[in-house]
Motif scaffolding. Structure first.
Motif, short mmCIF file in Angstrom:
data_model
loop_
_atom_site.label_atom_id
_atom_site.label_comp_id
_atom_site.label_asym_id
_atom_site.label_seq_id
_atom_site.Cartn_x
_atom_site.Cartn_y
_atom_site.Cartn_z
N MET A 19 0.85 -1.21 0.00
CA MET A 19 0.00 0.00 0.00
C MET A 19 0.89 1.26 0.00
O MET A 19 1.80 1.37 0.81
CB MET A 19 -0.83 -0.04 1.30
N ILE A 20 0.62 2.14 -0.88
CA ILE A 20 1.40 3.38 -0.89
C ILE A 20 0.72 4.39 0.04
O ILE A 20 -0.45 4.71 -0.14
CB ILE A 20 1.49 3.95 -2.33
N SER A 21 1.48 4.80 1.04
CA SER A 21 0.87 5.77 1.95
C SER A 21 1.19 7.18 1.47
O SER A 21 2.34 7.51 1.19
CB SER A 21 1.37 5.55 3.38
N LEU A 22 0.14 7.99 1.38
CA LEU A 22 0.31 9.33 0.83
C LEU A 22 0.92 10.30 1.84
O LEU A 22 1.47 11.32 1.46
CB LEU A 22 -1.03 9.88 0.33
N SER A 23 0.83 9.92 3.12
CA SER A 23 1.38 10.83 4.13
C SER A 23 2.90 10.95 3.99
O SER A 23 3.50 11.92 4.42
CB SER A 23 1.02 10.34 5.53
N LEU A 24 3.50 9.92 3.39
CA LEU A 24 4.95 9.96 3.18
C LEU A 24 5.34 10.83 1.99
O LEU A 24 6.46 11.29 1.88
CB LEU A 24 5.47 8.54 2.92
N LEU A 25 4.36 11.01 1.09
CA LEU A 25 4.69 11.58 -0.22
C LEU A 25 5.23 13.01 -0.13
O LEU A 25 6.31 13.30 -0.64
CB LEU A 25 3.45 11.52 -1.12
N THR A 26 4.47 13.91 0.52
CA THR A 26 4.88 15.31 0.55
C THR A 26 6.25 15.49 1.21
O THR A 26 7.13 16.12 0.61
CB THR A 26 3.81 16.18 1.26
N PRO A 27 6.47 14.95 2.43
CA PRO A 27 7.80 15.12 3.00
C PRO A 27 8.90 14.53 2.13
O PRO A 27 9.98 15.13 1.99
CB PRO A 27 7.73 14.41 4.35
N ALA A 28 8.62 13.37 1.49
CA ALA A 28 9.66 12.75 0.66
C ALA A 28 10.01 13.66 -0.51
O ALA A 28 11.18 13.79 -0.88
CB ALA A 28 9.19 11.39 0.15
N ILE A 29 8.99 14.28 -1.10
CA ILE A 29 9.26 15.17 -2.23
C ILE A 29 10.03 16.41 -1.78
O ILE A 29 11.01 16.82 -2.42
CB ILE A 29 7.95 15.55 -2.96
N ILE A 30 9.62 16.97 -0.64
CA ILE A 30 10.30 18.18 -0.18
C ILE A 30 11.76 17.88 0.20
O ILE A 30 12.68 18.60 -0.21
CB ILE A 30 9.52 18.82 1.01
N LEU A 31 11.96 16.79 0.93
CA LEU A 31 13.34 16.43 1.27
C LEU A 31 14.14 16.11 0.01
O LEU A 31 15.32 16.43 -0.09
CB LEU A 31 13.36 15.23 2.23
N GLY A 32 13.47 15.51 -0.97
CA GLY A 32 14.13 15.20 -2.24
C GLY A 32 14.58 16.45 -2.97
O GLY A 32 15.67 16.50 -3.52
N ILE A 33 13.73 17.47 -2.95
CA ILE A 33 14.09 18.74 -3.60
C ILE A 33 15.33 19.33 -2.91
O ILE A 33 16.26 19.79 -3.57
CB ILE A 33 12.91 19.73 -3.55
N LEU A 34 15.32 19.28 -1.55
CA LEU A 34 16.45 19.83 -0.81
C LEU A 34 17.74 19.09 -1.15
O LEU A 34 18.78 19.69 -1.44
CB LEU A 34 16.19 19.75 0.70
N LEU A 35 17.67 17.77 -1.14
CA LEU A 35 18.83 16.94 -1.48
C LEU A 35 19.26 17.23 -2.92
O LEU A 35 20.45 17.30 -3.24
CB LEU A 35 18.45 15.47 -1.31
N GLY A 36 18.25 17.42 -3.78
CA GLY A 36 18.51 17.67 -5.19
C GLY A 36 19.30 18.94 -5.42
O GLY A 36 20.09 19.01 -6.36
N LEU A 84 12.23 9.31 -2.94
CA LEU A 84 11.03 8.48 -3.04
C LEU A 84 11.41 7.01 -2.96
O LEU A 84 10.70 6.21 -2.35
CB LEU A 84 10.28 8.76 -4.35
N THR A 85 12.55 6.64 -3.56
CA THR A 85 13.02 5.25 -3.46
C THR A 85 13.27 4.89 -2.00
O THR A 85 12.87 3.83 -1.53
CB THR A 85 14.33 5.07 -4.26
N SER A 86 13.93 5.82 -1.29
CA SER A 86 14.20 5.56 0.13
C SER A 86 12.90 5.43 0.91
O SER A 86 12.76 4.57 1.77
CB SER A 86 15.02 6.69 0.75
N ALA A 87 11.94 6.31 0.61
CA ALA A 87 10.71 6.33 1.39
C ALA A 87 9.83 5.12 1.12
O ALA A 87 9.26 4.54 2.04
CB ALA A 87 9.94 7.62 1.11
N TYR A 88 9.71 4.73 -0.15
CA TYR A 88 8.74 3.69 -0.49
C TYR A 88 9.35 2.31 -0.66
O TYR A 88 8.67 1.31 -0.52
CB TYR A 88 7.95 4.07 -1.74
N ILE A 89 10.62 2.21 -1.01
CA ILE A 89 11.21 0.88 -1.16
C ILE A 89 12.13 0.66 0.03
O ILE A 89 11.76 0.01 1.01
CB ILE A 89 11.93 0.72 -2.51
N SER A 90 13.31 1.20 -0.03
CA SER A 90 14.24 1.08 1.10
C SER A 90 15.43 1.97 0.80
O SER A 90 15.82 2.14 -0.35
CB SER A 90 14.67 -0.37 1.24
N ALA A 91 15.99 2.55 1.86
CA ALA A 91 17.15 3.44 1.67
C ALA A 91 18.30 2.69 1.03
O ALA A 91 19.12 3.27 0.32
CB ALA A 91 17.58 4.04 3.00
#
Lengths: 290, 322
Positions: free
Chosen positions: A1-18, A258-265
């Protein structure tokens, strides 16, 4: 199940890392895309800078980011001279480009071995007090150790963008990438401008290294992992495009996160190659033209 | 023995090369039966392995111009295939090598299929990250031991030899001779000439009816096969493998250094370079310091790229011309 609560923080942290990834990639985009120098030692220079910052910090207590700014002109000079040497040793002698690549491979081994001999194989980092903790923006905690590299990374890439689109020298370098003959016909010798571009390319690794050692652990062979990442940024963004490396860096950051958040770091480092293969298959010229 | 009888044994032309290759293999196989030891065979095994991997790498670079940056991926893949088959199905070294080679060929083919239609640099850039990615796969796969690695104890019986290093030495000699023989034969064949035509001007070659992509894929698969085939013997040497050392970048740099030092333009380059670098490293480790030993490949790469891009073969040719 993909949880959407993870999505926004994962994207924002991804942008920062990016933002940081963009900084790592932009220098390589300049050397590989505009100067046609396959600098496989690009991220080795970053790791070298990280260790130099570590030494400066422990010897004189200089703040790592200030130390990175101090190293910036030193690395600029190194890149400038390196290009002069490269031009003499390879371009003017009409040696195949591969010899230049082999030369940089030697630099990779030289830096890695020297670092392991001087500093040992342990993981090192600097703890920076003002990068600890988080700031809360619109109810979301944003860790400062990602925010600061993002801001510095994006600001540097933007400054580079202005250099390559608004200054005479920057335009010359892009012109050479387009057609060396045309640039010669209008009566300008591009070697100076190209050397400056290579200087900027290597200098960007001084800042990236300073940021790396303040928010992540460094070790001598870390360059390999970041090199595939940097090439993914360059190819995705379009080799030689500064705007492209900005966008591609952030896209890669989001994808990795997103890979870290939904699959594994532990799967995250594989994302760069998968992305690279997809781009090569679908759109080998990348998103933007140089 | 007079030269006449020698040449009558060796035969003429290409036959001579075949007979000479067989003699080297037979001598390699017989040596440990008369001279039982372990250290010399360990050193020789490691150097000869590098020569094979270097020859496999050069096979692709010299014939097609594609620069493989993922030698460690192919070698490590061969290691893991052989180790997995040995532990799970109790297959021997030879079976492991063949299976590893096939997987390596598939990897070479797959990577080739995605990039060989594009400019040379795309292949280099993609192969650059393959080793990291396969090691990530291993780190996430429990059957492959994840970060802990795989142990091969008890090792296979080295019959008819006294220890495993002697057996591995014999296998390495035979593999290296086969690899060098193959690269030499390809360069002299019609296939080799077609490949040179493709390197010279791909469009013209294509127009002349050369199946450019098919040839490049063939070479990529062959090169991948050889690297993984040779790599498959490493687990039996170390008795234990783990992802960090199996996919280490130093495998890639060492195997590029050898043919470069010897000379990229000739099939004998990896042999010459491997010999010189191997001896220099051993000598440096024993006489000067072990630090110099690890810095030597870097020094060789920098020196030969700038001062002698044609390698030792080029230097020898230049001396002869004087």
């Amino acid at each position: 199940m993909i949880s959407l609560s993870l999505l926004t923080p994962a994207i924002i942290l991804g942008i920062l890392l990016g933002g940081f990834y963009s900084l790592v990639g932009v220098g390589l985009s300049i050397s590989f895309g505009l100067l046609k120098v396959v600098n496989v030692a690009h991220t080795s220079f970053m790791v070298l800078a990280a260790y130099l910052v570590l030494s400066i910090n422990s010897a004189w207590g200089v703040d790592p980011i200030i130390a990175g700014l101090l190293l910036f002109p030193v690395f600029f000079a190194m890149g400038y001279l390196l290009y002069r040497f490269y031009d003499r040793a390879f371009t003017m002698r009409r040696l195949p480009q591969v010899m230049g690549l082999v030369f940089f491979l030697g630099v990779v081994v030289l830096i890695e071995v020297s670092l392991s001999l001087v500093y040992g194989l342990d993981y090192r980092s600097i703890s920076v007090p003002y990068m600890a903790g988080a700031v809360t923006v619109a109810g979301m905690a944003i860790p400062k150790d990602l925010l600061i590299p993002f801001v510095i990374g994006v600001a540097t890439v933007f400054a580079y963008y202005l250099f390559f689109t608004r200054t005479y020298m920057g335009l010359v370098v892009r012109g050479v990438a387009e057609s060396l003959q045309a640039i010669r016909l209008v009566g300008c010798n591009p070697l100076g401008a190209e050397s400056v571009a290579m200087g900027l390319s290597i200098a960007s690794t001084a800042l990236a290294g300073a940021l790396l050692v303040s928010f992540q652990l460094v070790y001598p062979s870390e360059d390999a992992l970041f090199l595939s990442l940097a090439f993914a940024v360059v190819i995705l963004g379009g080799a030689g495009s500064i705007k492209g490396s900005m966008v591609a860096g952030i896209a890669l950051g989001i994808g990795t996160d997103l890979t870290s958040a939904y699959i594994s770091a532990s799967w995250a480092p594989a994302f760069a190659l998968i992305l690279l293969i997809v781009i090569v298959l679908v759109r080998p010229r990348g998103m933007f033209r140089a | 023995m007079s030269t006449k009888t020698l040449s009558s044994i060796l035969g003429h032309g290409e036959n001579r090369v075949i007979v000479a290759s067989l003699i080297v293999i037979a001598a390699g196989a017989a040596l440990p039966l008369f001279f039982v030891s372990s250290y010399p065979y360990i050193v020789a095994y490691l150097v000869i392995q590098q020569i094979t991997i270097g020859a496999a790498w050069r096979l692709q670079y010299a014939n097609t111009g594609y620069f493989n940056f993922g030698n460690a991926a192919f070698v490590g893949l061969g290691e893991y295939v052989a180790a997995y088959l040995y532990i799970t199905f109790h297959l021997g070294i030879a079976e492991g090598m063949v299976a590893g080679g096939i997987v390596g060929a598939l990897l070479g083919f797959g990577l080739g299929l995605t990039t060989l239609r594009l400019h040379q640099w795309y292949f280099a850039v993609v192969t650059l990250s393959v080793a990291t990615t396969i090691s990530v796969f291993v780190l996430n796969t429990p059957a492959l031991g994840r970060a802990i690695g795989l142990s091969l104890f008890p090792l296979p019986k080295p019959h008819p030899y006294q220890n495993i290093y002697e057996l591995l030495f014999v296998i390495a000699v035979a593999t290296a001779v086969a690899a060098l023989f193959l690269t030499r034969a390809i360069e002299r064949s019609q296939l080799g000439r077609q490949l040179q035509a493709v390197r010279g001007d791909e469009l013209t070659a294509e127009a002349m009816g050369v199946a450019t992509l098919r040839l490049k894929l063939l070479i990529a698969s062959m090169s991948g096969f050889l690297m993984s085939f040779a790599g498959a013997t490493y687990p039996f040497y170390t008795a234990y493998i783990e992802p960090n050392s199996s996919f280490s970048v130093s495998i890639t740099t060492n195997s590029i250094t050898m043919p470069l030092v010897g000379g990229l333009g000739s099939w004998i380059g990896p042999l010459l370079g491997g010999g010189v670098l191997g001896i220099a490293q051993q000598a440096a480790a024993v006489t000067i310091s072990s630090v110099l030993n690890v810095l030597l490949p870097a020094a060789f790469l920098l020196f030969f790229a700038v001062a002698a891009p044609q390698g030792l073969v080029g230097l020898i040719r230049r001396l002869r011309r004087r």
